[in-house]
Each structure stands twice: as C-alpha cells, then as structure tokens.
Design a protein around this motif. Sequence first.
Motif, short mmCIF file in Angstrom:
data_model
loop_
_atom_site.label_atom_id
_atom_site.label_comp_id
_atom_site.label_asym_id
_atom_site.label_seq_id
_atom_site.Cartn_x
_atom_site.Cartn_y
_atom_site.Cartn_z
N ASP A 362 0.56 -1.33 -0.08
CA ASP A 362 -0.01 -0.06 0.07
C ASP A 362 0.84 1.23 -0.12
O ASP A 362 0.56 2.36 -0.37
N ASP A 363 2.21 1.21 0.27
CA ASP A 363 2.81 2.30 0.49
C ASP A 363 4.45 1.88 0.28
O ASP A 363 4.62 0.80 0.81
N PHE A 364 5.37 2.84 -0.35
CA PHE A 364 6.48 2.34 -0.62
C PHE A 364 7.58 3.43 -0.11
O PHE A 364 7.22 4.54 -0.59
N ARG A 365 8.28 3.24 0.97
CA ARG A 365 9.05 4.35 1.41
C ARG A 365 10.43 4.09 1.60
O ARG A 365 10.76 3.05 2.02
N PRO A 366 11.42 5.26 1.69
CA PRO A 366 12.74 5.09 2.11
C PRO A 366 12.79 4.71 3.80
O PRO A 366 12.01 5.31 4.46
N VAL A 367 14.03 4.17 4.18
CA VAL A 367 14.14 4.01 5.63
C VAL A 367 15.67 3.92 5.88
O VAL A 367 16.29 3.03 6.25
N HIS A 368 16.46 5.10 5.41
CA HIS A 368 17.82 5.02 5.48
C HIS A 368 18.45 5.94 6.41
O HIS A 368 19.42 6.02 6.77
N ASN A 369 17.68 6.91 6.86
CA ASN A 369 17.97 8.10 8.04
C ASN A 369 16.80 8.34 8.88
O ASN A 369 15.77 7.90 8.67
N LEU A 370 17.29 9.22 9.92
CA LEU A 370 16.31 9.34 10.86
C LEU A 370 15.10 10.11 10.31
O LEU A 370 13.77 10.05 10.89
#
Lengths: 399, 307
Positions: A362-370
């Motif tokens: 349903d959603d596609f997001r980055p997760v590499h920093n705060l």
Amino acid sequence: MQGGLAINLMHFARALRAAGLPVGPGKLLQAVEAVEAVGIGNRADFYWALHAVFVNRRDQREVFDQAFHVFWRNPDILKRMMGLMLPTIRTEASDRQDPLSRRVADALRGTAPEAEGPEKSEIEVDAAFTVSAQERLQEKDFEKMSAAEMAEAKRMLARIALPVAEVTTRRHRPDPLGPRVDPRATLRRMLRSGGDLADLARRSRRTRPPPLVVLCDISGSMTRYSRMLLHFMHAVSNDRDRVHSFVFGTRLTNITRHLRHKDVDVALDAVSAAVADWSGGTRIGTALHAFNRTWARRVLGQGAVVLLITDGLDRDAGEGLAVEAERLHKSCRRLVWLNPLLRWEGFAPKSSGIRALLPHVDDFRPVHNLNSLAGLADALNRDGPRRAESLRKWLKEAA
Amino acid sequence: MPNTLPASVDDTLDLLRRGNYVADRSLATALYLALKLRRPLFLEGEAGVGKTEIAKVLSATLGRRLLRLQCYEGLDVAAAVYEWNYARQMMEIRLAEASGDRDRDALAADLFSERFLIKRPLLQALEPDPAGAPVLLIDELDRTDEPFEAYLLEILSDFQVSIPEFGTVTAPEPPIVILTSNRTREIHDALKRRCFYHWVDYPNAERERAILAVKAPNADARLAAQVVGVVQSLRGMDLYKAPGVAETLDWAQALVELNQLELEPSVINDTLGTLLKYQDDIARIQGSEAARILAQVKTELAASAAR
C-alpha cells in the motif's frame, strides 16, 4: 551520618543518574535515611537498602547491581576514581561481557570530582552536539555514520514515537459532545435531582491504535541498517502495546518477547542470541510463507498494520514471493514497505524481488536515515486512501 | 443418571460418547480434571476441531443449562454480564412522580433492584439452578480485547460479579466453564493460569473414522474410510487452512446426498468447496493432485484390507 558516607552516597546517586536511572535529590535523601536506618555493618543490608530506594523497575536491577559493585568495592572514593582509569576496573565488570557494564563504567567516570580533568573533556565532546549537528544527523545515511554519530542517532531513535491512525473500537467513553446517549449515566443524573429529567449524558466511541507487525530483513545487504532498525523496533515496542516484531534472513524469527525488555542493550543482546541467520542470504518468499502459515492468523487478528522492511534483493529471485505478498496484503489493514535502497536518486525497481512485491503493498517508502523514519510516522498517521499515491509512479517504472 | 459428574476418565469418555462425541483420552482427562477440581477448561485449537461442541455435549448429557457467550472485539460488561433496564426505570420514575411519592432514597433503592436488572450470560451462570450449575461456554475468547479478559479474571477465580448499585453476586456452586480460542492472538498468561489448558488437535485416522460412524451413520463404510484417508493426507500437505473435523462431516454428508458409494476424482473436484475454503488451496489440489491422493488412499486401504 558521617559526612564522608553522605558524600559517597551522593556520588553514587549521580553515577546511577548518569547510567540512566531516574535518581533525583529526593531519592538521595531517602537513601541517606535508609542507610541510617539499617546501618552500615552488614554489606548485604546496605545493598538492599539502597536497592529499595533506587530501583523501582525490574530492568533497572542489572544497572544498579553493577554500579553498586563497581562503586562500593573500594571505600576510598578518590582512589576509586583513579582506579577507574586503570584497566583493573574492567576485570570485575568484564567477566560478564555485558554492554551494560560499559555504560556503568562510563557513568562512573563522569562522577569524578571537579579536580579530575582529563575525563571532563570527553564529556564535553558529547555535549557539543548543537542543533545544526543534529539536523545534519537527521539527513545522514545510516551507512555513512561514525560510531559517535551512530550513538547519537540511537538516542534520537529512542525518542521516536510512531503514531498510527487510530481506529474506532466498540467501547465508549463519556463525552459531553458525543453522538450517543449514555442511558446509565443519564439515569444516575436524574436520580440526583430526584427524578426530574436532567440533561442527557452523552458518550462517544473510544479509539485506539491498531496492532503493528514489523517484519525486518537482517540479511547481508541490510547489515548497516538492521542494527539501527532494531533500535527503532525496540523504541516502537516499548512505546505502545500490541506490537509484534519478526526478523528474517533465510528463516523467520519472532523477536517480540526479546524486545519487551525496557533496557535496549539487554533487549538487543537477547535478540542476537535468538537469531541464527544474521547477515546471510535472503529468502523473502520463504520467510513470508512461514509468516503467513504460522503467525499471520495469530498476530494479524485485529486489523494490524504491517511494516515490511527489506531491500527486496532476494536470493531466490522473487520466486513464490508474489503469491505470499498477496496473501499477506489481503490479511492486514495496511502493508507498508520500507526500503533503504530508495535513498538513491537513480533507484529503479528492476530486480525481480522488488517487482514481485510492489503490486501488493500500500505504500513504498525510504528508510535510510532518521528523517525517513520520522516521515514514516506521518505516513502512518494520515487518514488517506489505503494505497498511497506515490505508489503509482513506482508501479509504472517497474512495469 | 444424567446429573452426576463423571467419576473417572473412562466415565468422562463414556459421557461424551453418549452425546455422540468421540474424544481422545487426553481431552477426556483434561475435562475430567476440570470437572473434578472445578476449574475452567481452556480449549485452544484450529477452527472446526470440535471445541464448541464439547460444551454443548456436556450440557446435554449432564442435563445442565447451556449459557453461551460469543465473544467479539469490544464486548463490554453491558453485553456480557448485566445491564439496567433504563426504559423501565424511567417509567418507574414517572409513575412515582404521578403518585406524588417523593421519597428519593426509597425510589433509588427500588430503581436498582433485581426487577430492573437485565441479566446477560455471565451473570446468569452465577445464579442457583435446581438442575445443577449451568455450563458456561465462552466462545472464541481470542476475539475480545484485553480489558474484557482482565474482567474475566475475577469471575473465573471467585465466581462473583460486583454490580456497583446492587452489590456482589456470588455463585452458590461454580458453573462448568469452557473457554475456547482459535488463537488469532495469544491469551494472557494470567487468565490461562486459572484454567486447565488443552490443545485440541486434529484426530488421527482411526478416531476420525469413529467420529464419522457416529455423526454420519448413513455414509457407506468404504466411502467413510476413503473420505478420512483423503482428509488425513490433505492435512499432511502444506495448505493454508487444513480441513477440520467439521469439514470432514460436511463433505461426507455432501457425498451421501450425491448418492456416492465410492470416491472418484471428478467427484472430489466438484465437492472440494466443502472441504477447502481458500482458492489457493483448491487450485493446488484440484485435478491431478486430487487423483494422485485418491489413488494413494485406495491402495493403502486395499493393502490394509488384505492384511
């Protein structure tokens, strides 16, 4: 009480505070009273008296215990402080190989009296994180952080709260502007006025956040991120109820109970002891299959939101992944995919694993920093359509 | 002697069998202990293995009243334990006004008397009953939320309910409590601690044939053996939802309705919907796989008959 012991108690209290226990001056006064009451003839009594004052949660016992043994080993405080700088201190603490003892040792070092110069400078380095440095840190990729920055980032992570849009339950709470009449409260109100019709008491439905299930990839390609993400998962688990956490590489491990430890070091130790496949290959399809078969019915029961954290690089080249992803997608409220690869401008969803997963999230997001983690909080908190708008672009690119 | 509790595990087995329930010994033991020591019995297991049925059979064979509480998320005290009859209370107030009776305290005491109390299953289970304490079935407890579970703790340990306006209701004799759960979430340890726990598993082939013989007596013995064989091998496969005993019975009944004396691959394909409830599973089994399983079952049955 003799001044010496009181001052030592003060230093001990400060050491505990530095080690993260909530110790204020009130606690210190209580401790002085407690020690006066039990006397200092018996070491065990002395220990338990202080324990009764300073420890008020189970997970603080470890820290207290180590601090106590390190601190009260040598009654002469100045010598003890000098001793802290010598390696001898390590011998007592390090035979347990605990990360805690390092924390306690650091804390004790900070209690040195004013005259002890060289240690102070180190503390100042820590405190020198200005606002702008924090902002830089927010943007910095986890992969490029130094050890000190990592530590600071972990501290910031611990403060992340992850709100998820609340859902209405079937329970009620009193609410003067609520849409429903509360007959029981109304009647009691009437009785107070001797049976005359009073105002209607009203109520509305309670809301509560839905359960959260985190599935995190800990394979080789995610190594730099998985440690940070575990910190994130720990912060989330301790921030709210009904959080279930799983990690997978070549197989799936449920780490929910390990993360329940309030102390992050203890929790992560328990996790690393429980998980056998750190930094190996990835079998996303197999892991999702295991989840669907053994856990989905047990943890997705009440409309859970699922966070799937993986880079989508699959050893099995996405085989069997689409079917399992579809099954997972159909049995939860929302499936949000967090991918650290998204940080690159030129990211293209071309690998077979990524293309198998994309149609079912349903959603596609980055997760590499705060910042991306903070953005995630916003994404989960909005009451929008189930599928995010941004997903269309990715699906078009993957086609 | 319907009203006496069983005196041994064998007695319990007989009791269940009288109610057409074929139990295995481990379940009968757990049930016997629960009845003997007056503890609630907590049954967990996959859907369709006969958890709810136990409570029904118990109430029928012991001649006790069956009180069933079907759980759902947000189940509250008003739906599970008691509620005041507000409409009648309002009328009472109006009547008191009309007759000029203004004694406030007497009115309040009267308004919250038993006349105006609507009793829900949990409160009814605590009431004295000439036939003996009722059977209280708390079905699918895993669907409730934690607050309700916490509320149950008091009831299950002391068998009493506190109603603020009315007082405490205590059961003269604790009811026979059966709790079931499909494990869509884990039940809290504090609640499990008060109960005897039993995981109700799928029956083995022998017991499943016995169940069929009791529950679907009009099915041909050969057909029943084949049905059980196919279901057993399906459970061994990696399906999303394995068929339970309830599905086996449905399937056998369906085959009887279709006048089948023996299983054929085509018949299996046509009736698979009574057995498997997920499209993925049906797609996997339909066609060649069904034929393969059936052939295997038939050879095994022939081999065991020849022995």
